[in-house]
Design an enzyme around this catalytic site. Structure first.
Site, PDB file in Angstrom:
ATOM      1  N   ASP A  82       0.854  -1.189   0.000  1.00  0.00           N
ATOM      2  CA  ASP A  82       0.000   0.000   0.000  1.00  0.00           C
ATOM      3  C   ASP A  82       0.893   1.244   0.000  1.00  0.00           C
ATOM      4  O   ASP A  82       1.877   1.311   0.763  1.00  0.00           O
ATOM      5  CB  ASP A  82      -0.865  -0.064   1.286  1.00  0.00           C
ATOM      6  CG  ASP A  82      -1.936   1.013   1.343  1.00  0.00           C
ATOM      7  OD1 ASP A  82      -2.400   1.467   0.282  1.00  0.00           O
ATOM      8  OD2 ASP A  82      -2.317   1.391   2.477  1.00  0.00           O
ATOM      9  N   HIS A  83       0.583   2.209  -0.823  1.00  0.00           N
ATOM     10  CA  HIS A  83       1.338   3.471  -0.882  1.00  0.00           C
ATOM     11  C   HIS A  83       2.845   3.277  -1.060  1.00  0.00           C
ATOM     12  O   HIS A  83       3.640   3.959  -0.417  1.00  0.00           O
ATOM     13  CB  HIS A  83       1.087   4.333   0.364  1.00  0.00           C
ATOM     14  CG  HIS A  83      -0.306   4.860   0.420  1.00  0.00           C
ATOM     15  ND1 HIS A  83      -0.754   5.859  -0.410  1.00  0.00           N
ATOM     16  CD2 HIS A  83      -1.356   4.508   1.189  1.00  0.00           C
ATOM     17  CE1 HIS A  83      -2.028   6.099  -0.152  1.00  0.00           C
ATOM     18  NE2 HIS A  83      -2.428   5.291   0.804  1.00  0.00           N
ATOM     19  N   HIS A 206      -9.542   5.180  -1.212  1.00  0.00           N
ATOM     20  CA  HIS A 206      -8.686   5.213  -0.015  1.00  0.00           C
ATOM     21  C   HIS A 206      -9.405   5.977   1.096  1.00  0.00           C
ATOM     22  O   HIS A 206     -10.361   6.710   0.845  1.00  0.00           O
ATOM     23  CB  HIS A 206      -7.360   5.920  -0.336  1.00  0.00           C
ATOM     24  CG  HIS A 206      -6.379   5.032  -1.034  1.00  0.00           C
ATOM     25  ND1 HIS A 206      -5.179   4.667  -0.475  1.00  0.00           N
ATOM     26  CD2 HIS A 206      -6.425   4.418  -2.238  1.00  0.00           C
ATOM     27  CE1 HIS A 206      -4.531   3.877  -1.307  1.00  0.00           C
ATOM     28  NE2 HIS A 206      -5.267   3.716  -2.399  1.00  0.00           N
ATOM     29  N   GLY A 207      -8.897   5.804   2.320  1.00  0.00           N
ATOM     30  CA  GLY A 207      -9.385   6.624   3.434  1.00  0.00           C
ATOM     31  C   GLY A 207     -10.810   6.312   3.842  1.00  0.00           C
ATOM     32  O   GLY A 207     -11.584   7.212   4.181  1.00  0.00           O
ATOM     33  N   SER A 209     -11.952   4.640   6.495  1.00  0.00           N
ATOM     34  CA  SER A 209     -12.296   4.659   7.929  1.00  0.00           C
ATOM     35  C   SER A 209     -13.078   5.914   8.235  1.00  0.00           C
ATOM     36  O   SER A 209     -12.649   7.022   7.880  1.00  0.00           O
ATOM     37  CB  SER A 209     -11.029   4.656   8.793  1.00  0.00           C
ATOM     38  OG  SER A 209     -10.398   3.413   8.744  1.00  0.00           O
ATOM     39  N   ALA A 230      -7.903   1.186   7.140  1.00  0.00           N
ATOM     40  CA  ALA A 230      -6.711   1.031   7.999  1.00  0.00           C
ATOM     41  C   ALA A 230      -6.976   1.511   9.421  1.00  0.00           C
ATOM     42  O   ALA A 230      -6.963   0.741  10.374  1.00  0.00           O
ATOM     43  CB  ALA A 230      -5.528   1.784   7.393  1.00  0.00           C
TER      44      ALA A 230
HETATM   45  P1  13P Z   1      -8.035   4.893   6.540  1.00  0.00           P
HETATM   46  O1  13P Z   1      -6.915   4.842   7.524  1.00  0.00           O
HETATM   47  O2  13P Z   1      -8.741   6.184   6.532  1.00  0.00           O
HETATM   48  O3  13P Z   1      -8.941   3.726   6.659  1.00  0.00           O
HETATM   49  O4  13P Z   1      -7.362   4.785   5.084  1.00  0.00           O
HETATM   50  C1  13P Z   1      -6.849   3.571   4.664  1.00  0.00           C
HETATM   51  C2  13P Z   1      -6.144   3.686   3.386  1.00  0.00           C
HETATM   52  O5  13P Z   1      -6.583   4.337   2.460  1.00  0.00           O
HETATM   53  C3  13P Z   1      -4.898   2.929   3.255  1.00  0.00           C
HETATM   54  O6  13P Z   1      -4.287   3.144   2.030  1.00  0.00           O
END
Ligand code: 13P
Length: 282
Positions: A82-83, A206-207, A209, A230
Site C-alpha cells: 500500500d502506498h 482510499h481513506g 475509515s 486502515a
Molecule cells: P483509513 O486509515 O482512513 O482507513 O485509510 C486507509 C487507506 O486508504 C490505506 O491506504
C-alpha cells in the site's frame, strides 16, 4: 490456497458490482483476525502493508505471515504493497512475492507521476503482478505522509494517466482522507461517476475509515471496486487490548490480551465486508 493476485479479484468485483475490502495489517494477530472474518463470510480480500509497517518488521516477515495464513484459508487472499513510495520498494515487494503493488506518485507533478507509475507497471507486467497508482491527492495522514492540500482527480487527466502508464487499477481522490475525520466527509460522488464513465480499469477508494456505510456503498454503486480500511482496524485492535488490560491489569500473557484485540478486528472486518458486498464472493 496460495496467494492470488488482486487483478482478477478486482475485475470480478467490477463486473458484479461489489468491492473487495483491502485491510491494512500491522502484525500476525491482525493478519489472523482479518482472514478469520473473510473465511466466516466467504469473502475474498486484500491484506496490505504501508512503507512504515514494512519498516517495522520487513517485507519478508509480512509475506511469510500472510502467505502462511492464506495457504490455510479457503478464500482467495492477495498481499498488496500500500502506498509504495519508491521504485526500489516496489521492486523489493515484487521479488519477495507480494501479489499486488501500489506505487504512489500522487505528490509528484502529473508527468512525473506518469513516469514513475509507468516504470513500476512495466517492471511488474512480465510477472503478471497488477499495479495500482494514485491520481489526485487523498487528504489526511497515512504513514509518514500527510496531505493538507487534497486535490480531486480530474477525469480527463485520469484517461491520459491510465493510457500512458498501463497501470491496472487507479486510486482516485474524491474527498476522502486517511485517518480520523473531523465531522462527516463530503464526497464528490458526481466526479466519481464522471471518472467511471471514461476510465475502464478498477477504481480504488482510499481513506474509508469513518466514511458512513451508505456513502461507501454509493461509491461502490458508482464504480469503486477496492475499498481501503486502515485506521478503524488499528483502533479496534488497540481498544481490545486496552479494555482487556483495564479489566485485568496483572495479565502478562500476550495471547490473552491480543485475543481481545483480534476479536474486535474480526467483528469490524465482517462489518466492512458486508458494506463492500463481498460476502460469499470468494
Ligand atoms: P483509513 O486509515 O482512513 O482507513 O485509510 C486507509 C487507506 O486508504 C490505506 O491506504
Amino acid at each position: 490456497m496460495a496467494l492470488v493476485t488482486s487483478e482478477l479479484m478486482l475485475e470480478k468485483a467490477d463486473r458484479e458490482g461489489y468491492a473487495v475490502g483491502a485491510f491494512n495489517v500491522e502484525n500476525m494477530e491482525m493478519v489472523m483476525a482479518v482472514i478469520k472474518a473473510c473465511e466466516e463470510l466467504g469473502a475474498p480480500a486484500i491484506l496490505q502493508t504501508t512503507p512504515s509497517t514494512v519498516k517495522y518488521a520487513g517485507l519478508e516477515m509480512y509475506h511469510a505471515n500472510v502467505a502462511a495464513a492464506a495457504n490455510k484459508a479457503r478464500v482467495p487472499i492477495a498481499l498488496h504493497l500500500d502506498h509504495g513510495n519508491s521504485f526500489d520498494l516496489a521492486m523489493q515487494a515484487l521479488r519477495i512475492g507480494y501479489t499486488s503493488i501500489m506505487i504512489d506518485g500522487s505528490k509528484l507533478e502529473f508527468e512525473e507521476n506518469i513516469a514513475l507509475s509507468k516504470r513500476v507497471a512495466d517492471a511488474c507486467r512480465p510477472s503478471g503482478i497488477p499495479v495500482e497508482a494514485e491520481l489526485g491527492k487523498v487528504g489526511g495522514k497515512e504513514d509518514d505522509m500527510s496531505c493538507d492540500d487534497p486535490g480531486y482527480t480530474d477525469p480527463d487527466d485520469a484517461v491520459k494517466f491510465v493510457k500512458e502508464t498501463g497501470v491496472t487499477s487507479l486510486a482516485v481522490a474524491i474527498g476522502t482522507a486517511h485517518g480520523i475525520y473531523k465531522g462527516e466527509p463530503k464526497l464528490d460522488f458526481e466526479r466519481l461517476s464522471e471518472i467511471r464513465k471514461v476510465v475502464s480499469i478498477p477504481l480504488v477508494l482510499h481513506g474509508a475509515s469513518g466514511v458512513p456505510d451508505e456513502a461507501v456503498k454509493d461509491c461502490i454503486r458508482r464504480g469503486i471496486s477496492k475499498v481501503n480500511f486502515a485506521t478503524e482496524l488499528r483502533i479496534a485492535f488497540s481498544n481490545g487490548i486496552k479494555d482487556y488490560l483495564k479489566e485485568d491489569p496483572d495479565v502478562f500473557d500476550p495471547k490473552k490480551y491480543c485475543a481481545k484485540g483480534m476479536a474486535n478486528v474480526t467483528d469490524l472486518v465482517k462489518e466492512k465486508i458486508n458494506v463492500c458486498g463481498s460476502a460469499g464472493k470468494a
